[in-house]
Design an enzyme around this catalytic site. Sequence first.
Site, PDB file in Angstrom:
ATOM      1  CG  ASP A  40      45.028  44.338  45.785  1.00 48.69           C
ATOM      2  OD1 ASP A  40      44.657  45.208  44.720  1.00 48.69           O
ATOM      3  OD2 ASP A  40      45.927  43.155  45.545  1.00 48.69           O
ATOM      4  CG  ASP A  68      40.997  43.947  42.163  1.00 54.91           C
ATOM      5  OD1 ASP A  68      41.583  43.109  41.780  1.00 54.91           O
ATOM      6  OD2 ASP A  68      39.550  44.040  42.089  1.00 54.91           O
ATOM      7  CD  GLU A  88      42.841  41.423  38.181  1.00 55.08           C
ATOM      8  OE1 GLU A  88      43.085  40.478  38.216  1.00 55.08           O
ATOM      9  OE2 GLU A  88      41.954  42.469  38.595  1.00 55.08           O
ATOM     10  CG  HIS A 144      44.754  36.745  45.150  1.00 60.07           C
ATOM     11  ND1 HIS A 144      45.462  37.893  44.306  1.00 60.07           N
ATOM     12  CD2 HIS A 144      43.871  37.004  44.999  1.00 60.07           C
ATOM     13  CE1 HIS A 144      44.896  38.414  43.601  1.00 60.07           C
ATOM     14  NE2 HIS A 144      43.928  38.445  44.257  1.00 60.07           N
ATOM     15  CG  ASP A 145      42.241  36.041  41.632  1.00 59.41           C
ATOM     16  OD1 ASP A 145      41.598  35.974  43.013  1.00 59.41           O
ATOM     17  OD2 ASP A 145      42.067  36.952  41.132  1.00 59.41           O
TER      18      ASP A 145
HETATM   19  C1  GLC Z   1      40.351  40.582  40.952  1.00 57.97           C
HETATM   20  C2  GLC Z   1      40.992  39.757  42.537  1.00 57.97           C
HETATM   21  C3  GLC Z   1      40.311  38.824  42.603  1.00 57.97           C
HETATM   22  C4  GLC Z   1      38.551  39.440  43.069  1.00 57.97           C
HETATM   23  C5  GLC Z   1      38.564  40.121  41.862  1.00 57.97           C
HETATM   24  C6  GLC Z   1      37.242  41.009  42.169  1.00 57.97           C
HETATM   25  O1  GLC Z   1      40.556  39.710  40.650  1.00 57.97           O
HETATM   26  O2  GLC Z   1      42.226  39.706  41.588  1.00 57.97           O
HETATM   27  O3  GLC Z   1      40.967  38.146  44.131  1.00 57.97           O
HETATM   28  O4  GLC Z   1      38.300  38.512  43.186  1.00 57.97           O
HETATM   29  O5  GLC Z   1      38.977  41.214  41.572  1.00 57.97           O
HETATM   30  O6  GLC Z   1      37.392  42.482  42.934  1.00 57.97           O
END
Ligand code: GLC
Length: 514
Positions: free
Chosen positions: A97, A194, A235, A306-307
Amino acid sequence: MKRAVEELIFYQIYPKSFCDSNGDGVGDIQGIISKIDYIKSLGVNAVWLTPFFKSPNVDNGYDISDYKDVQSKIGTLEEVEKMLARFHEKGIKVIFDLVANHTSTKHEWFLQSRKSKDNPYRDYYIWRKTPPNDWQSAFGGSAWEYDKQTDEYYLHSYAVEQADLNWDNPKVREEMQAVVDFWLDKGVDGFRCDVLDQISKDWKNGVNGSGPHLHEYIRQLFGRKKTEGIFTVGECWSANTQNMALFCLPERKELTTAFAFSHLCVDNGRFYPHKPPLDKVCRRIADWQISTQETGVIPTLFFENHDQPRCVSRFGDDEKYRYQSATALGGMLLTHRGVPFLMQGQEIGATNSRCDDIKRFNDVETLNYYQMNEGKISKKDRIEAINFGGRDNARYLMPWTEKPQKSWIAPYSRQAEINVKTDLQSKNSVLAFYQKLIELRKTQPCLTKGHYKLLALTPRYYVYARTLDNEKMVIVFNFEKESEGLKVEGELLLSNYPSVEKILKPYQIAIYKK
Ligand code: GLC
């Protein structure tokens, strides 16, 4: 290990919760190494590890205080190198990541930056005399935090302890290239990036809008000689049918693919505890398939990470039809065009975890939601919302056996019934079905390279075809109610019921070859 992008099948590992080798309640690198054979047995050929770097863990590792070191409870750099080698011996690619948008406020850069206005690191972050707008943090409250030391505000799109980096500063861009290169030199095969579309700020359209330099900055990071051939997945909450190609067309030298979320945003967000109608979810999936195919982009395929809460609880029926709905969702995931990503535990049909005590939740977003809605939403409704959509649902320790382990996070409430050991003992488990699906995807080229076509989408079912040269496969996914009148000619390759009758059963999936 050269593999075409569409042949990749990813398994997501949440290191803190995957496998704990020393019994301290925190998953670790040695634990991951011990489970490589298990991961291989699923049939996947790539893994994504969420952050395991030095971090105060306010946001479970997404608040990084040192990009080039490992959290001591999780392991050491040597162990990470060993893990990479072991995965590679088994022909499994590994991506890490890359949290490029922000660091922990405990990162040395920020500690320096907050010291004084003339500190050389001041411009690594975004400081303002007064908040220039009303941007809100994704975890609730203002995105601007006042800092007494220099009497200015800094921007944090996420938790107060996660300060946004100033990507308009060329030094920040160089630092991030160095982070990428550091891990590439260790042998990693790529990155999941991310909230990447937030690195260039769009001061006009709000915190989640992509700013004017976004594509330029991504190209600077990944369009280099050093990064040729690596796998990158951004993402990108802002990715839509129009702009997806800008991120992912190979000639643009930006990303291999991106996570886009429209199919997970059918209702009013995760804290709205109602099942979204499956036809609406499938409509978004179909639209995304069609538009990416038209532009020649390879999309990602995912229901969980994981979110997100567990898909069998969110879209299926995690009681009466747990097996059927978990396998049907898996079937959809592995028969569309794109790169599938499975979250650890999804392969055994792991459900959301029930917990009624707010003190036992860990996730910063969940706790903020609970606290900020005090007085607005009843306690009972907040707890329901969290149980339905909270991020802890995907973060409990992987249930390897029926016995709960010592754990940094509340244990999985259904571990006695749903665990890897139980699934491994049965030929008719969710796990066994996932293995068959993955095998099918790997042996039927039309599932990876074939053309996608939507054949039917009604409130009761979704039917689509994949074709390649003379090969054709048709996939029928029946929603929660029985349906009649759907007849497909061809050889039945796989179904999650013993047979396909005139009346399709709840959450039946049937995969045909014509
Ligand atoms: C992304 C991650 C998440 C995190 C956020 C801030 O969305 O997947 O888990 O809280 O970024 O880093």
